[in-house]
Scaffold this motif. Structure first.
Motif, PDB file in Angstrom:
ATOM      1  N   UNK A   1       0.835  -1.204   0.000  1.00 47.38           N
ATOM      2  CA  UNK A   1       0.000   0.000   0.000  1.00 47.38           C
ATOM      3  C   UNK A   1       0.871   1.256   0.000  1.00 47.38           C
ATOM      4  N   UNK A   2       1.922   1.258   0.810  1.00 46.43           N
ATOM      5  CA  UNK A   2       2.827   2.406   0.835  1.00 46.43           C
ATOM      6  C   UNK A   2       3.559   2.548  -0.495  1.00 46.43           C
ATOM      7  N   UNK A   3       3.918   1.426  -1.097  1.00 45.32           N
ATOM      8  CA  UNK A   3       4.592   1.469  -2.388  1.00 45.32           C
ATOM      9  C   UNK A   3       3.732   2.053  -3.492  1.00 45.32           C
ATOM     10  N   UNK A   4       2.414   1.945  -3.334  1.00 46.42           N
ATOM     11  CA  UNK A   4       1.482   2.495  -4.332  1.00 46.42           C
ATOM     12  C   UNK A   4       1.176   3.974  -4.110  1.00 46.42           C
ATOM     13  N   UNK A   5       1.444   4.474  -2.908  1.00 50.55           N
ATOM     14  CA  UNK A   5       0.982   5.822  -2.567  1.00 50.55           C
ATOM     15  C   UNK A   5       2.086   6.759  -2.073  1.00 50.55           C
ATOM     16  N   UNK A   6       3.303   6.268  -1.900  1.00 53.44           N
ATOM     17  CA  UNK A   6       4.355   7.080  -1.272  1.00 53.44           C
ATOM     18  C   UNK A   6       5.092   7.922  -2.307  1.00 53.44           C
ATOM     19  N   UNK A   7       4.464   8.993  -2.735  1.00 52.62           N
ATOM     20  CA  UNK A   7       5.099   9.957  -3.619  1.00 52.62           C
ATOM     21  C   UNK A   7       6.001  10.882  -2.797  1.00 52.62           C
TER      22      UNK A   7
ATOM     23  N   UNK B   1      11.439  10.475 -14.861  1.00 55.13           N
ATOM     24  CA  UNK B   1      10.220   9.701 -14.605  1.00 55.13           C
ATOM     25  C   UNK B   1      10.234   9.077 -13.218  1.00 55.13           C
ATOM     26  N   UNK B   2      11.425   8.694 -12.746  1.00 54.72           N
ATOM     27  CA  UNK B   2      11.533   8.086 -11.417  1.00 54.72           C
ATOM     28  C   UNK B   2      11.093   9.049 -10.317  1.00 54.72           C
ATOM     29  N   UNK B   3      11.181  10.366 -10.604  1.00 50.98           N
ATOM     30  CA  UNK B   3      10.735  11.352  -9.618  1.00 50.98           C
ATOM     31  C   UNK B   3       9.211  11.388  -9.504  1.00 50.98           C
ATOM     32  N   UNK B   4       8.526  10.955 -10.558  1.00 49.72           N
ATOM     33  CA  UNK B   4       7.081  11.170 -10.638  1.00 49.72           C
ATOM     34  C   UNK B   4       6.255  10.021 -10.089  1.00 49.72           C
ATOM     35  N   UNK B   5       6.890   8.888  -9.847  1.00 48.39           N
ATOM     36  CA  UNK B   5       6.129   7.713  -9.449  1.00 48.39           C
ATOM     37  C   UNK B   5       6.310   7.454  -7.957  1.00 48.39           C
ATOM     38  N   UNK B   6       5.403   6.698  -7.339  1.00 45.85           N
ATOM     39  CA  UNK B   6       5.580   6.359  -5.924  1.00 45.85           C
ATOM     40  C   UNK B   6       6.684   5.334  -5.746  1.00 45.85           C
ATOM     41  N   UNK B   7       7.135   5.202  -4.514  1.00 43.38           N
ATOM     42  CA  UNK B   7       8.138   4.192  -4.214  1.00 43.38           C
ATOM     43  C   UNK B   7       9.561   4.704  -4.352  1.00 43.38           C
ATOM     44  N   UNK B   8      10.535   3.802  -4.223  1.00 42.42           N
ATOM     45  CA  UNK B   8      11.947   4.204  -4.187  1.00 42.42           C
ATOM     46  C   UNK B   8      12.458   4.693  -5.541  1.00 42.42           C
ATOM     47  N   UNK B   9      13.291   5.750  -5.498  1.00 44.26           N
ATOM     48  CA  UNK B   9      13.893   6.275  -6.724  1.00 44.26           C
ATOM     49  C   UNK B   9      14.895   5.310  -7.332  1.00 44.26           C
ATOM     50  N   UNK B  10      15.392   4.358  -6.539  1.00 43.75           N
ATOM     51  CA  UNK B  10      16.370   3.408  -7.062  1.00 43.75           C
ATOM     52  C   UNK B  10      15.772   2.492  -8.126  1.00 43.75           C
TER      53      UNK B  10
END
Length: 379
Positions: free
Chosen positions: A12-18, A251-260
C-alpha cells in the motif's frame, strides 16, 4: 499471516508514497511507529541514523530494517518486495514504451531533461546546506567535484571516497561522542557475502553477469540516496542513450516508491530482447548490497554512532557526495538539458518556483512536460 500482512502494508505504501526518500521516512513514521506501533520512536530514529552511515537506498533500507525488526530476514525481504513492486512495474512499462515508441514526442524529452536540471540543482543546494556546514567540508565537496569532472570514472569515485574517509577520520571527527550502550555484534556472514559479491563484479565481463555487476557496484558505492545514484550510474554504465537515461531519471521522480527503481528502467532498456529479466536483475543487484549491510550492522548501530572516527568518516563521505552531484550537474545533466540559452532561463525560473513555493512534485513534472511540448514547436 504475519508475512502476508507485512507485504500488504508495504505494498500500500509502495502504491501511494510519492515525494522521494525524505517523504518515505515520514510515511514510515506515521504508519509503523504512530499507527501500527511496530517499533518505538527511538528505535525508528536509530534505523534512520544507521541508514545514513551505510551506502545504498536510504529509505528502502529503513523499510527493509522495519521488516527485519518485525519478522526477521524474511520479513525484510517481504517488506522490500511490497514497497518496490509497484514502482518497478511502472518503470518496466515505461521502458517498454520507450523502446516501441521512441519515448514519445521529442518535446516530452526536452521537458523531462529540463526537469532533471531543476530537481538535481535543488538537491545540490539542499545537500550543500546540510552536509557542508564549514570550510573543510565545502573544500572537500569542491575537490571531489573537480576530480570527477576532470577524471570521470568509477575508480576516481572509489579513490575520492577512500580519501574522504581518511580525511574525515583525521579532521572531522567530533571531540567526543556518547558512549556505546551495547557491545559490538556484527553479522559476519552477511558482510562476507557483501564483500565477495562486490569483488566478483569486477570479473563479470559480458552479458547478464556484467549487467548485474555494474548495478551491484552502484548499490555498493552510492552514499546519499536517489539523487546520488545518477552520477554513479552515468559513470559505471555504458551504451545507454543520454536522452533515455535522463528521461528515465526524471520519470523516477514522478512515481511512488523508491527512486532506485531508476535501475529497473535502465535494466529494461539495456536488454531490449528480454526487458523484464534485465529489469529484475538490475533491481535486485542495486538493492542487495545495501540490504546485506543493514543485516550486517543493524545490531551494531549504537557502537557505530558513538564512534568518533565513524562520525568523522560519515561527515566526509556526505561532503564528497555533494561533489558527486555537482559533477553530474556539470556533465551530463546541464549539457543535455540546456541546449539553448533560454532553456537555461526556463530552468532558473523553475528552480525558483520549486524552492519558493514548494509545489507538489507531480505538478512540477506535468508543467515541465507541457512546457517541453511547447518548446519543441518553437523555431
Amino acid at each position: 499471516m504475519k508475512l502476508l500482512s507485512l507485504f500488504y502494508q508495504f505494498f500500500l505504501l509502495g502504491c501511494t508514497s510519492f515525494g522521494g526518500p525524505a517523504a518515505h521516512l515520514g510515511y514510515f513514521q506515521r504508519h509503523f511507529v504512530e499507527n501500527k506501533q511496530w517499533l518505538s520512536q527511538q528505535q525508528y530514529g536509530h534505523l534512520i541514523s544507521l541508514s545514513q552511515l551505510l551506502p545504498g537506498p536510504g529509505s528502502s533500507q529503513v523499510g527493509f530494517a522495519i521488516g527485519l525488526h518485525h519478522a526477521g530476514v524474511l520479513g525484510g525481504i517481504v517488506a522490500f518486495v511490497g514497497f518496490t513492486l509497484p514502482s518497478m512495474l511502472i518503470m518496466v512499462l515505461l521502458a517498454v514504451g520507450a523502446q516501441q515508441l521512441g519515448w514519445g514526442l521529442s518535446g516530452l524529452i526536452i521537458g523531462l531533461k529540463l526537469f532533471a536540471v531543476v530537481i538535481v540543482t535543488d538537491a545540490l543546494i539542499t545537500m550543500t546546506k546540510n552536509f557542508c556546514p564549514n570550510w573543510q567540508t565545502k573544500a572537500l565537496a569542491l575537490l571531489s567535484a573537480l576530480a570527477l569532472i576532470f577524471v570521470p570514472s568509477l575508480y576516481t569515485q572509489l579513490a575520492i571516497l577512500a580519501v574522504a574517509g581518511v580525511t574525515g577520520a583525521w579532521l572531522l571527527k567530533p571531540m567526543e561522542c556518547a558512549e556505546s550502550e551495547s557491545p559490538t555484534r556484527l553479522n559476519w556472514p552477511a558482510l562476507l557475502l557483501f564483500s565477495v559479491l562486490f569483488l566478483l563484479t569486477f570479473s563479470a565481463a559480458s552479458g547478464y553477469w556484467q549487467l548485474a555487476g555494474q548495478f551491484y557496484q552502484a548499490g555498493s558505492l552510492v552514499f546519499g540516496g536517489g539523487h546520488v545514484v545518477l552520477p554513479l550510474l552515468d559513470t559505471i554504465l555504458t551504451g545507454v542513450d543520454s536522452d533515455a537515461f535522463l528521461s528515465g531519471y526524471a520519470a523516477a521522480q514522478a512515481i511512488p516508491g523508491p527512486m532506485f527503481t531508476f535501475a529497473t528502467y535502465l535494466g529494461a532498456i539495456m536488454t531490449p530482447h528480454a526487458p523484464l529479466l534485465g529489469a529484475t536483475l538490475a533491481t535486485l543487484a542495486i538493492f542487495t548490497p545495501g540490504f546485506l549491510l543493514v543485516i550486517g550492522f543493524h545490531r551494531h548501530w549504537q557502537s557505530l554512532l558513538s564512534n568518533p572516527l565513524v562520525a568523522g568518516v560519515s561527515k566526509a563521505i556526505n561532503a564528497a557526495v555533494v561533489g558527486f552531484i555537482a559533477a553530474a550537474l556539470y556533465n551530463p545533466i546541464i549539457p543535455a538539458g540546456v541546449s539553448q540559452w533560454w532553456y537555461g532561463l526556463v530552468a532558473i525560473i523553475g528552480l525558483w518556483v520549486l524552492r519558493q513555493y514548494k509545489p507538489p512534485i507531480l505538478m512540477v513534472i506535468a508543467s515541465f512536460a507541457a512546457l517541453g511540448l511547447l518548446l519543441a514547436k518553437l523555431p
